[in-house]
Design a protein around this motif. Structure first.
Motif, short mmCIF file in Angstrom:
data_model
loop_
_atom_site.label_atom_id
_atom_site.label_comp_id
_atom_site.label_asym_id
_atom_site.label_seq_id
_atom_site.Cartn_x
_atom_site.Cartn_y
_atom_site.Cartn_z
N PHE A 115 0.91 -1.12 0.13
CA PHE A 115 -0.05 0.10 0.03
C PHE A 115 0.80 1.27 -0.06
CE2 PHE A 115 -2.14 3.22 2.68
CZ PHE A 115 -3.13 3.64 2.07
N LEU A 116 1.81 1.24 0.73
CA LEU A 116 2.75 2.46 1.04
C LEU A 116 3.44 2.53 -0.37
CD1 LEU A 116 3.95 2.26 4.79
CD2 LEU A 116 2.34 3.71 3.74
N LYS A 117 4.13 1.53 -0.80
CA LYS A 117 4.76 1.55 -2.10
C LYS A 117 4.23 2.18 -3.33
CE LYS A 117 8.03 -1.40 -4.91
NZ LYS A 117 8.54 -2.73 -4.92
N SER A 118 2.82 1.59 -3.44
CA SER A 118 2.13 2.27 -4.41
C SER A 118 1.53 3.31 -4.22
CB SER A 118 0.53 1.32 -4.41
OG SER A 118 -0.17 1.56 -3.48
N GLY A 119 2.04 4.37 -3.15
CA GLY A 119 1.54 5.64 -2.93
C GLY A 119 0.63 6.07 -1.91
N GLY A 120 0.25 4.97 -1.14
CA GLY A 120 -0.80 5.27 -0.13
C GLY A 120 -0.28 6.04 1.04
N GLU A 121 -1.18 6.80 1.74
CA GLU A 121 -0.49 7.29 2.88
C GLU A 121 -1.47 6.91 4.14
OE1 GLU A 121 -0.76 11.71 2.45
OE2 GLU A 121 0.11 11.55 0.45
N VAL A 122 -0.76 6.87 5.19
CA VAL A 122 -1.43 6.25 6.53
C VAL A 122 -1.73 7.86 7.20
CG1 VAL A 122 -1.22 5.29 8.66
CG2 VAL A 122 -0.11 4.46 6.64
N GLN A 123 -2.87 7.90 7.82
CA GLN A 123 -3.53 9.25 8.42
C GLN A 123 -3.54 8.87 9.80
OE1 GLN A 123 -7.37 9.89 6.96
NE2 GLN A 123 -6.86 10.37 4.87
N LYS A 124 -3.18 9.83 10.64
CA LYS A 124 -3.27 9.71 12.04
C LYS A 124 -4.56 10.42 12.49
CE LYS A 124 -1.12 10.16 16.48
NZ LYS A 124 -1.30 9.03 16.87
N ILE A 125 -5.52 9.38 13.13
CA ILE A 125 -6.71 9.94 13.43
C ILE A 125 -6.46 10.54 15.15
CG2 ILE A 125 -9.29 9.77 13.63
CD1 ILE A 125 -8.00 9.77 10.86
N PRO A 126 -6.91 11.55 15.52
CA PRO A 126 -7.01 11.82 16.83
C PRO A 126 -7.79 11.01 17.94
CG PRO A 126 -7.35 13.82 15.75
CD PRO A 126 -7.34 12.67 14.76
N ASN A 127 -7.58 10.72 18.89
CA ASN A 127 -8.62 10.03 19.96
C ASN A 127 -9.83 10.76 20.02
OD1 ASN A 127 -6.47 8.11 20.28
ND2 ASN A 127 -5.76 8.98 22.45
N GLY A 128 -10.76 10.09 20.16
CA GLY A 128 -12.32 10.49 20.41
C GLY A 128 -12.74 10.91 18.91
N VAL A 129 -12.05 10.57 17.82
CA VAL A 129 -12.85 10.93 16.84
C VAL A 129 -13.56 9.63 16.08
CG1 VAL A 129 -12.66 11.48 14.14
CG2 VAL A 129 -11.30 12.66 15.86
N SER A 130 -14.75 9.84 15.84
CA SER A 130 -15.69 8.71 15.53
C SER A 130 -15.82 8.62 13.85
CB SER A 130 -17.01 8.53 15.91
OG SER A 130 -17.75 7.52 15.49
N GLY A 131 -15.88 7.32 13.39
CA GLY A 131 -16.08 7.08 11.91
C GLY A 131 -17.58 7.17 11.46
N GLN A 132 -18.52 7.15 12.75
CA GLN A 132 -19.65 7.16 12.52
C GLN A 132 -20.22 8.59 12.07
OE1 GLN A 132 -21.84 5.85 16.02
NE2 GLN A 132 -23.81 6.27 15.08
N THR A 133 -20.87 8.48 10.74
CA THR A 133 -21.43 9.80 10.34
C THR A 133 -22.76 10.07 10.38
OG1 THR A 133 -21.18 8.95 8.09
CG2 THR A 133 -19.25 9.86 8.92
N GLN A 134 -23.64 9.17 10.37
CA GLN A 134 -24.98 9.41 10.23
C GLN A 134 -25.77 8.62 11.21
OE1 GLN A 134 -26.50 6.98 6.51
NE2 GLN A 134 -25.09 8.58 5.82
N GLY A 135 -27.02 8.66 11.54
CA GLY A 135 -27.89 8.12 12.44
C GLY A 135 -27.61 8.49 13.96
N PRO A 136 -28.28 7.95 14.79
CA PRO A 136 -28.49 8.04 16.08
C PRO A 136 -27.00 7.61 16.62
CG PRO A 136 -29.99 6.54 15.68
CD PRO A 136 -29.44 7.19 14.30
N SER A 137 -26.58 8.10 17.79
CA SER A 137 -25.49 7.54 18.60
C SER A 137 -25.88 6.01 19.17
CB SER A 137 -25.16 8.18 19.79
OG SER A 137 -24.18 7.67 20.53
#
Length: 59
Positions: free
Chosen positions: A29-51
């Motif tokens: 993945f890295l060799k093909s130009g991919g990048e790794v993102q650092k996500i801060p603690n407490g950030v959620s991937g849940q974007t819609q709908g109720p908690s």
């Protein structure tokens, strides 16, 4: 009596093989130009709908 052949699940691969496989995938993945993102603690991937967090409280 003849032994039955079963369709039992395969045993999982040893962790060392899994770790090696993941390391190889990450390197590709890295060799093909991919990048790794650092996500801060407490950030959620849940974007819609109720908690889905459950609150337990005594009344």
């Amino acid at each position: 009596m003849a032994a039955k052949t079963s369709s039992a699940k395969r045993k999982p691969e040893p962790a060392s093989e899994t770790s090696e496989s993941l390391a190889n995938q990450m390197a590709a993945f890295l060799k093909s130009g991919g990048e790794v993102q650092k996500i801060p603690n407490g950030v959620s991937g849940q974007t819609q709908g109720p908690s889905r967090q459950i609150t337990i409280s005594k009344k």
